[in-house]
Scaffold this active site. Structure first.
Site, PDB file in Angstrom:
ATOM      1  N   SER A   1      18.725 -17.237  39.735  1.00 28.99           N
ATOM      2  CA  SER A   1      19.078 -15.988  40.380  1.00 28.99           C
ATOM      3  C   SER A   1      20.138 -15.238  39.559  1.00 28.99           C
ATOM      4  O   SER A   1      19.933 -14.988  38.383  1.00 28.99           O
ATOM      5  CB  SER A   1      19.534 -16.262  41.811  1.00 28.99           C
ATOM      6  OG  SER A   1      19.354 -15.143  42.615  1.00 28.99           O
TER       7      SER A   1
ATOM      8  N   ASP B   1       8.375 -15.419  45.286  1.00 25.60           N
ATOM      9  CA  ASP B   1       9.768 -14.960  45.328  1.00 25.60           C
ATOM     10  C   ASP B   1       9.790 -13.505  45.772  1.00 25.60           C
ATOM     11  O   ASP B   1       9.395 -12.607  45.020  1.00 25.60           O
ATOM     12  CB  ASP B   1      10.410 -15.121  43.952  1.00 25.60           C
ATOM     13  CG  ASP B   1      11.930 -14.971  44.000  1.00 25.60           C
ATOM     14  OD1 ASP B   1      12.440 -14.382  44.978  1.00 25.60           O
ATOM     15  OD2 ASP B   1      12.601 -15.441  43.063  1.00 25.60           O
TER      16      ASP B   1
ATOM     17  N   HIS C   1      12.215 -18.242  46.119  1.00 25.45           N
ATOM     18  CA  HIS C   1      13.432 -18.063  45.342  1.00 25.45           C
ATOM     19  C   HIS C   1      14.176 -19.389  45.267  1.00 25.45           C
ATOM     20  O   HIS C   1      15.093 -19.656  46.057  1.00 25.45           O
ATOM     21  CB  HIS C   1      14.286 -16.982  46.004  1.00 25.45           C
ATOM     22  CG  HIS C   1      15.399 -16.480  45.144  1.00 25.45           C
ATOM     23  ND1 HIS C   1      15.198 -15.814  43.963  1.00 25.45           N
ATOM     24  CD2 HIS C   1      16.749 -16.538  45.305  1.00 25.45           C
ATOM     25  CE1 HIS C   1      16.359 -15.483  43.432  1.00 25.45           C
ATOM     26  NE2 HIS C   1      17.326 -15.919  44.236  1.00 25.45           N
TER      27      HIS C   1
END
Length: 596
Positions: free
Chosen positions: A194, A306, A337
């Site tokens: 991320s 995601d 994610h």
């Protein structure tokens, strides 16, 4: 976005014992005693003064390295999350009808959850002869400066750590005495998921010497495409109303945060939630502009489900790297994610181990002679290919007139309805959408790459959005999330205060009648350029073209591919008053896909 990113960081507390079968046939071995590892903290001086206090910003760096006289390479994870998050409300302007009060409470949920400073990197790699370095991104934790959600100062702050590891930047201990990284070979690999994976992308675009490889997981390649899309203001899945200023305030956990008040005000002003236009502000946060400077190899990982850092971020980065011949490998998995440690643990640790041995120890592990792409085409079903998108795929343009009558077709925007409700029944007549369906596939057909749509349409009303949804219609067992098992795997003492146990996860699947495979948005006022708003005239037809999110998906035999056109996407776009009428010319509209 922030809650999902917390999950990424807290999910992997420590690495479990890895079966012998997961160890590479050649390469480094766990010969160093983790309990005897050297631990130290350093403050590295950068070349930026983002808090305008008259001194270069210093970066807080924590180091865990094997106790040895040998110089060792570095696995480096930078993050703005190590000190936790502030609770910051999202913008309440997503509903442009004027009914903002009700929405404000809905988007202001408590986000102040702490992040445990731990991970599998140190437990796995320190015994194998690597130093593992953690650094607080500027404005967070023990670092100085101000967070800017992908701004140049954040890039240079983390670049300074690589420079220090190579003897080019000054570092200091808690007393202010100079500290050098004499224990380091200088060879550095950055990794993270991320935001933590976005920072490696950013630093790689500086071409900094010593950064040999990066492993961006669920990472951003352009912040514009995270908070905007083709001129439109959009939100990551589940975080309506979030923007760069909100995220920056959330990670502003440094001492004396008031130093950054002018920077926070500038972010809120310059991000422009009115037009959504691409600007100098977004260009600073667009790493694709500097991809020519990337010298590091890249192991790119992304989840095909995601909805937070959407898949275009990976697709466009991958295409840019491929066009420049950057040494690379890609993993695409079925989860959302998350880190691949959570979905394919043993294979991931083996691959990552061999990758770092290859690029940081310069050991020929054979990984660069293996297929470039590993793709999970269904839960726990992996295939490989020599490149990606599939080399044997054929670009196909599907005229919408071949899928429906050629006469103009009309729908009316209803921002109260979700994309899921608008795609649920493909055969029903629905006044709020248009659906175009192929004939059932006679064999399993795989779509890979970045689809695009061309739509000739006229809009009359307030909403400036066109949304395209690509849907797989047909019952199938599909990915539905991850669940934590009750059994635990344990290892060593781990980091201080950590019990050394990690909860395994497994896929949750469900049989569903359809799946939204990918989607994309356009602000029609930006039909000529994402950087320029050009008003449309009510009722006048224009030709619009835009990309959907990159994807890899297999349509089973008997399934149909559907293209659903709507205006407002309630979970992602701003919501204008209902009633915009969209009239589409199917004969002059098409869908471009790559099928094999």
């Amino acid at each position: 976005m922030r809650l999902a990113w917390i999950a990424v960081l807290t999910a992997a507390l420590t690495a479990p014992a890895v079966p012998a079968s997961a160890a590479p046939p050649t390469g480094t071995q766990p010969v160093y005693d983790y309990t005897q590892a050297v631990r130290e903290e350093v403050w590295v001086q950068s070349q930026v003064d983002s808090d305008a206090d008259g001194r270069p910003d210093r970066v807080a760096v924590r180091i865990i390295r094997p106790s040895t006289d040998r110089r060792v390479p570095v696995v480096f994870q930078a993050s703005p999350y190590y000190a936790g998050l502030n609770d910051v409300p999202n913008h309440d302007d997503i509903d442009r009808t004027g009914d903002d009060a009700a929405l404000s409470a809905a988007v202001s949920a408590n986000r102040a959850e702490a992040i445990t400073f731990a991970g599998y990197l140190d437990n796995y790699f320190v015994p194998r002869g690597y130093a593992v370095v953690f650094a607080d991104s500027l404005g967070s934790g023990g670092s100085e400066g101000c967070p800017t959600t992908g701004g140049r100062n954040e890039t240079l702050g983390m670049k300074a750590v690589v420079d220090w590891l190579n003897g080019r930047a000054p570092g200091f201990d808690a007393s202010g005495a100079p500290v050098t990284a004499g224990w380091s070979t200088g060879r550095t690999g950055m990794i993270g998921a991320s935001y933590n994976g976005t920072l490696p992308n950013a630093v790689a675009t500086t071409g900094v010497e010593g950064l040999e490889t990066i492993v961006p997981i669920a990472a951003i390649s352009s912040w514009y495409d995270y908070y905007r899309a083709n001129g439109g203001v959009v939100a990551p899945g589940g975080y309506q109303g979030e923007d760069t200023d909100v995220l920056a305030k959330a990670v502003l956990t440094r001492k004396n945060p008031e130093m950054c008040a002018p920077v926070m005000a500038a972010l809120e002003r310059d991000q422009d939630r009115i037009t959504g236009d691409y600007s100098r502000y977004w260009a600073e946060r667009d790493y694709l502009r500097d991809v020519d400077e990337v010298r590091a190899s890249v192991l790119l990982v992304h989840g095909l489900h995601d909805d937070n850092v959407r898949t275009l971020q990976a697709g466009q980065w991958w295409d840019a790297l491929a066009a420049r011949g950057v040494p690379r490998k890609i993993w695409l998995h079925q989860a959302g994610h998350t880190d691949p440690f959570n979905v394919r643990r043993e294979q991931w640790l083996s691959t990552l181990h061999r990758w770092f041995d290859q690029w940081l120890y310069k050991i020929d592990t054979g990984i660069m002679r293996e297929p470039v792409a590993d793709v999970e085409i269904a839960p726990n079903r992996w295939v490989t290919s020599r490149t990606w998108p599939l080399p044997d795929g054929r670009e196909k343009s599907l005229r919408l007139s071949a899928l429906s009558p050629t006469v103009p077709q009309t729908f009316v925007d209803d921002p109260a309805r979700t994309a899921a409700s608008l795609t649920a029944d493909e055969t029903a007549v629905d006044p709020n959408r248009l659906a175009y369906l192929t004939q059932p596939f006679t064999r399993a057909t795989r779509l890979s790459g970045t689809p695009s749509v061309t739509v000739k349409a006229a809009l009359s009303g307030d909403s400036p959005y066109l949304t395209a949804l690509l849907v797989d219609y047909g019952p199938a067992e599909r990915y539905a999330g991850l669940r934590t098992l009750t059994t635990q795997d344990c290892i060593g003492p781990g980091i201080e205060g950590d019990p050394g146990c990690f909860n395994r996860r497994e896929y949750v699947t469900a049989t569903t009648p359809y799946e939204i495979v990918t989607q994309g948005w356009l602000d029609v006022r930006n039909r000529l350029s994402p950087a320029r708003t050009t008003p449309v005239r009510d009722g006048r037809s224009y030709t619009f073209r835009w990309d959907l999110q990159s994807t890899d998906h297999v349509f089973a035999a008997g399934h149909r591919l559907g293209l659903v056109l709507i205006s407002t996407d309630r979970d992602h776009t701003l919501r204008y008053p209902a009633g915009t009428v969209v009239t589409v010319q199917p004969g002059q509209s098409s869908l471009a896909v790559r099928l094999s």
